[in-house]
Design an enzyme around this catalytic site. Structure first.
Site, PDB file in Angstrom:
ATOM      1  N   SER A 257      71.040 134.260  90.581  1.00 48.04           N
ATOM      2  CA  SER A 257      72.164 135.151  90.305  1.00 48.04           C
ATOM      3  C   SER A 257      72.830 135.603  91.591  1.00 48.04           C
ATOM      4  O   SER A 257      72.183 135.792  92.607  1.00 48.04           O
ATOM      5  CB  SER A 257      71.611 136.347  89.547  1.00 48.04           C
ATOM      6  OG  SER A 257      72.266 137.530  89.913  1.00 48.04           O
ATOM      7  N   LYS A 258      74.129 135.763  91.518  1.00 54.60           N
ATOM      8  CA  LYS A 258      74.860 136.223  92.693  1.00 54.60           C
ATOM      9  C   LYS A 258      75.030 137.735  92.643  1.00 54.60           C
ATOM     10  O   LYS A 258      75.535 138.339  93.578  1.00 54.60           O
ATOM     11  CB  LYS A 258      76.244 135.559  92.735  1.00 54.60           C
ATOM     12  CG  LYS A 258      76.234 134.112  93.197  1.00 54.60           C
ATOM     13  CD  LYS A 258      76.979 134.003  94.531  1.00 54.60           C
ATOM     14  CE  LYS A 258      77.132 132.588  95.036  1.00 54.60           C
ATOM     15  NZ  LYS A 258      75.911 131.852  95.217  1.00 54.60           N
ATOM     16  N   ARG A 259      74.631 138.336  91.519  1.00 56.52           N
ATOM     17  CA  ARG A 259      74.858 139.778  91.400  1.00 56.52           C
ATOM     18  C   ARG A 259      74.047 140.517  92.449  1.00 56.52           C
ATOM     19  O   ARG A 259      72.834 140.395  92.526  1.00 56.52           O
ATOM     20  CB  ARG A 259      74.497 140.260  89.999  1.00 56.52           C
ATOM     21  CG  ARG A 259      75.595 139.967  89.011  1.00 56.52           C
ATOM     22  CD  ARG A 259      75.397 140.632  87.671  1.00 56.52           C
ATOM     23  NE  ARG A 259      74.566 141.813  87.719  1.00 56.52           N
ATOM     24  CZ  ARG A 259      73.578 142.063  86.865  1.00 56.52           C
ATOM     25  NH1 ARG A 259      73.294 141.198  85.932  1.00 56.52           N
ATOM     26  NH2 ARG A 259      72.885 143.174  86.950  1.00 56.52           N
ATOM     27  N   GLN A 260      74.762 141.305  93.250  1.00 63.59           N
ATOM     28  CA  GLN A 260      74.144 141.964  94.389  1.00 63.59           C
ATOM     29  C   GLN A 260      72.892 142.757  94.003  1.00 63.59           C
ATOM     30  O   GLN A 260      71.884 142.709  94.687  1.00 63.59           O
ATOM     31  CB  GLN A 260      75.187 142.864  95.047  1.00 63.59           C
ATOM     32  CG  GLN A 260      74.667 143.567  96.265  1.00 63.59           C
ATOM     33  CD  GLN A 260      75.757 144.360  96.960  1.00 63.59           C
ATOM     34  OE1 GLN A 260      76.925 144.067  96.822  1.00 63.59           O
ATOM     35  NE2 GLN A 260      75.355 145.366  97.701  1.00 63.59           N
TER      36      GLN A 260
END
Ligand code: GLU
Length: 487
Positions: A257-260
């Site tokens: 996932s790229k979600r911070q």
């Protein structure tokens, strides 16, 4: 002399994959008494984030991976250590301009004045014709005079690499020999129209000037490496060794996932993971020196690290394992150290608890903790009698009357403990266990209702530990509360 580097583009947070890259660079350098340096790759001005360098340095020091050379924070200000500086690329622009000029002078690179509109339409045409999308070298045919005139008119331009014919090969330490036909590589922009270099030029120039011996970085850069190797050749420089680390995957094997919030090291720390647990955890993403061991000290990791043993296939980010590992690291702390670790989390939510009670609480809850934030959730149960269903007090093999009799008996015992008993959980235990055996009861008759009365939880530390932590007054109060709840 081994020299490694971590070269992130400062985004405002450190990605968990970046932590692994950084760690592996540190491990390799430490292993051979080499040097690990940090370089800030901030040449993409569109992605500039104010304060990002400070944030990065803070995180690296929190996880114990501060560099030997490069930017450091001194009293909140970014200073730079070492003889190869500056280590922040935006402060090195004249260097890149000079090296780009050298390539142009030698015919290895050329000015390109094509507008972005032209390039866009070129790409569209190539896409429609199902051709490889690539610059058509229109500006390579400009005459010397034309170039001179357009430069003196200060027309917007970039510098492009003139990709030579042939093929490019390199030996990746992890993946072995990689060969690619140069045909497949575009004439890469080296200097942008804003006067900043692209990553490709800057990374090669800097790795060379900073005497980097090993480039350890994520797999996503592997397709860029042939461009870098070409540049090394054209400059006449020796290339460092390259090692491209496997991708990090979600448990379902999809790309991470790229979600911070899911991948930022700062967020893991804020969720109550210990820095040393996180470091141990990422060390094993793609590498495990011993089949039967998961917990490694930094010294062990340094001694055992071996670039050639890193897996080629993706590494799964298994947060269940991280939770377990964090619990193991929490267990290694003394109760006093644990108090220090949990204190900021308690302060963050504005709860207050007396120091002595917090220390006792940490002592007995320690084996059950997964994250430091778990303590915060447990505090309320120590500060006030927890609410629970009175039915919970009754042990499954007994009834309410039995619970009442035994709670009363424990209450009387507690009221009469001497100071000696209070000082030692084992003595509290043996005193209560003596009552159990003298009365011919089973443990459950006494210990179950007592534990529920004291904690309100179906799973908690033992009643002896709870009595010790809560003390006489509070323990008696909670037992009396349970007795009235049963009536
Ligand atoms: N600046 C690149 C990044 O953000 C560094 C890649 C490399 O290590 O060469 O990851």
């Amino acid at each position: 002399m081994t020299r490694t580097r971590f070269a992130p583009s400062p985004t405002g947070y450190l990605h968990i994959g970046g932590l692994r890259t950084c760690l592996y660079n540190v491990l390799l350098a430490r292993q051979s008494n080499g040097t690990f340096l940090l370089r800030v790759e901030d040449t993409d001005r569109e992605r500039y984030v104010p304060g990002a360098v400070e944030a990065l340095l803070t995180t690296l020091s929190r996880v114990g991976l501060a560099p030997d050379e490069g930017p450091v924070l001194v009293d909140g200000l970014v200073k730079q250590n070492g003889d190869c500086g500056p280590y922040i690329q935006s402060e090195r622009l004249p260097i890149y301009t000079e090296y780009a000029r050298q390539l142009v002078d030698r015919g290895h690179a050329y000015f390109c004045f094509c507008s972005s509109e032209r390039l866009d339409s070129l790409r569209r045409q190539q896409e429609i014709a199902k051709l490889q999308t690539k610059y058509d070298r229109r500006c390579l045919t400009l005459t010397h005079e034309e170039i001179k005139t357009r430069l003196s008119a200060n027309e917007p331009r970039v510098v492009r690499l003139k990709m030579p014919e042939g093929e490019t090969s390199f030996d990746d330490v992890i993946r072995g020999r990689i060969t690619i036909s140069n045909n497949e590589i575009d004439d890469q922009v080296l200097m942008k129209s804003d006067g900043f270099p692209t990553y490709h030029l800057a990374v090669v120039v800097d790795d060379h000037l900073m005497n980097i011996t090993h480039v350890i970085r994520g797999e996503e850069w592997i397709t860029s490496t042939p461009k870098h190797i070409t540049l090394y050749k054209l400059f006449g420089w020796e290339a460092p060794l390259f090692a491209h680390l496997p991708l990090i995957l979600n448990p379902d094997k999809s790309k991470l996932s790229k979600r911070q919030g899911d991948v930022a090291v700062e967020d893991f720390l804020d969720k109550g993971y210990l820095p040393e647990a996180l470091v141990n955890f990422v060390a094993l993403l793609g590498f495990n020196p011993k089949a039967d061991q998961e917990i490694y000290t930094m010294e062990e990791l340094i001694a055992l690290f071996d670039l050639t043993k890193i897996n080629k296939s993706g590494a799964v980010l298994d947060t269940v394992k991280l939770d377990w590992m964090n619990g193991q690291y929490i267990l290694k702390k003394t109760p006093e150290q644990l108090v220090e670790c949990v204190y900021p989390f308690i302060a963050r939510v504005g709860k207050t608890i007396e120091d002595d009670l917090l220390l006792r609480m940490c002592t007995i809850e320690q084996p059950r903790l997964t994250r430091l934030t778990d303590i915060v959730d447990l505090i309320d149960g120590y500060l006030a009698v927890p609410t629970y269903d009175p039915q919970l007090i009754i042990w499954k093999k007994a009834d309410a009357d039995d619970a009442k009799i035994n709670l009363l008996a424990v209450k009387t015992l507690i009221e009469n403990f001497d100071a000696n008993v209070w000082s030692d959980i084992a003595l509290i235990e043996s005193t209560i266990k003596r009552y159990i055996s003298d009365s011919g009861l089973q443990n459950g008759n006494v210990l179950w209702p007592t534990r529920v009365a004291l904690s309100g939880r179906s799973a908690s530390p033992s009643p002896f530990e709870l009595i010790w932590a809560l003390g006489k007054k509070e323990s008696v109060k909670r037992i009396e509360f349970a007795l009235s709840a049963l009536s």
